[in-house]
Motif scaffolding. Structure first.
Motif, PDB file in Angstrom:
ATOM      1  N   ARG A 165       0.832  -1.205   0.000  1.00 52.06           N
ATOM      2  CA  ARG A 165       0.000   0.000   0.000  1.00 52.06           C
ATOM      3  C   ARG A 165       0.870   1.261   0.000  1.00 52.06           C
ATOM      4  N   ALA A 166       1.911   1.250   0.833  1.00 50.41           N
ATOM      5  CA  ALA A 166       2.809   2.406   0.898  1.00 50.41           C
ATOM      6  C   ALA A 166       3.527   2.610  -0.428  1.00 50.41           C
ATOM      7  N   LEU A 167       3.910   1.510  -1.063  1.00 55.04           N
ATOM      8  CA  LEU A 167       4.596   1.587  -2.352  1.00 55.04           C
ATOM      9  C   LEU A 167       3.682   2.175  -3.421  1.00 55.04           C
ATOM     10  N   ILE A 168       2.430   1.723  -3.474  1.00 60.51           N
ATOM     11  CA  ILE A 168       1.479   2.243  -4.466  1.00 60.51           C
ATOM     12  C   ILE A 168       1.229   3.732  -4.225  1.00 60.51           C
ATOM     13  N   LYS A 169       1.104   4.103  -2.950  1.00 61.33           N
ATOM     14  CA  LYS A 169       0.883   5.505  -2.603  1.00 61.33           C
ATOM     15  C   LYS A 169       2.056   6.368  -3.084  1.00 61.33           C
ATOM     16  N   GLU A 170       3.261   5.849  -2.923  1.00 62.45           N
ATOM     17  CA  GLU A 170       4.456   6.590  -3.353  1.00 62.45           C
ATOM     18  C   GLU A 170       4.502   6.708  -4.872  1.00 62.45           C
TER      19      GLU A 170
END
Length: 286
Positions: free
Chosen positions: A169-174
């Motif tokens: 999720r954090a990767l997609i947000k970034e």
């Protein structure tokens, strides 16, 4: 617009997967398609990525028609399918080199996407040796190898454990800081954690299209809105009997948008009502 869909329909025999849906996605948005399994999410994504032809309607990606400008659309879209098909016997770098060759991009791009997706510690391994979370990272890396303007991700966190969920999720947000991202999910917390905007789809129809923040914040004056997922069927009449609930709209058999005329917290009352019917509350976002 990055994506513009007008009156798009698709049927499989007698089953209507998409029923004349219309929406658009602006450049730089992270948009989540939320709905139960079988709602039409994957069908929509396959049409936008040129893997499937619609029966009716028009789909444009950066003003390119997915039917008449197939090759141009493929150049500007990165796609992670739901089941993330990978060559398990290939090494990570070997697999990414294969994809780089398909898109005719410099080999230097391989190291860039490895670092971008956090694959560096595992990049020396065969894909078959990786955990599910790292396999998803490989899928994201291949979707980004040609530096597409738009990413389309179908159930990108399906089957991940809680730690892997947080990481992806954090990767997609970034990634979404620089690209237009469209993802599908049947988990409400997913869109809340990642997406700027949520489109709820059910039985091939768009039920709701609004900023994600509006799904869980006050709607003005007294009262608020709840987005709830139950484990089974709940009757509308049972919900409306709860003191403070003024409306209840079902977005599918188990998803409900509930509005109140009070600022009191009625979530306990909803949970108790569901328990009396032997139904669990799977999620409840205010």
């Amino acid at each position: 617009m990055s994506i513009e869909v007008t009156n798009l329909s698709k049927s499989y025999g007698a089953q209507k997967a998409l029923d004349s849906i219309t929406f658009s996605v602006k450049k730089g948005e992270i948009v989540g398609f939320l709905g139960p399994n079988g709602a039409g999410k994957s069908t929509l994504m396959k049409i936008l990525t040129t893997y499937l032809a619609a029966d009716e309607g028009v789909a444009l990606v950066n003003d390119k028609n997915v039917i008449s400008d197939t090759k141009e659309v493929q150049k500007i879209i990165g796609y992670l399918p739901e089941h993330n098909p990978l060559y398990l016997d290939l090494y990570v770098r070997e697999y990414l080199a294969f994809n780089a060759d398909v898109y005719k991009v410099p080999s230097s791009r391989i190291q860039e996407v490895i670092e971008l997706t956090g694959l560096t510690p595992e990049s020396h391994k065969k894909i078959g040796q990786l955990s599910k979370g790292y396999r998803q990272r490989v899928g994201l890396a291949q979707a980004m190898i040609h530096d597409p303007q738009i990413l389309i991700l179908d159930e990108p966190t399906s089957g991940l454990d809680p730690n892997q969920l947080v990481d992806i999720r954090a990767l997609i947000k970034e990634i979404g800081k620089e690209k237009t991202v469209m993802l599908s999910t049947h988990i409400m917390q997913e869109v809340e954690a990642i997406c700027d905007r949520t489109i709820i789809i059910n039985k091939g129809n768009i039920v709701t299209d609004r900023p994600t923040s509006e799904l869980r914040t006050n709607i003005g004056g007294t009262g608020y809105e709840l987005l709830i997922e139950f484990s089974g069927n709940i009757s509308k009449s049972a919900l409306l009997k709860i003191n403070g609930i003024v409306s209840a709209d079902s977005t599918s058999e188990n998803f409900w948008i509930i509005r109140t005329n009070t600022n009191d917290d009625i979530r306990k009352d909803i949970a108790e009502m569901a328990l009396q019917q032997n139904i669990a509350v799977l999620s409840m976002n205010k």
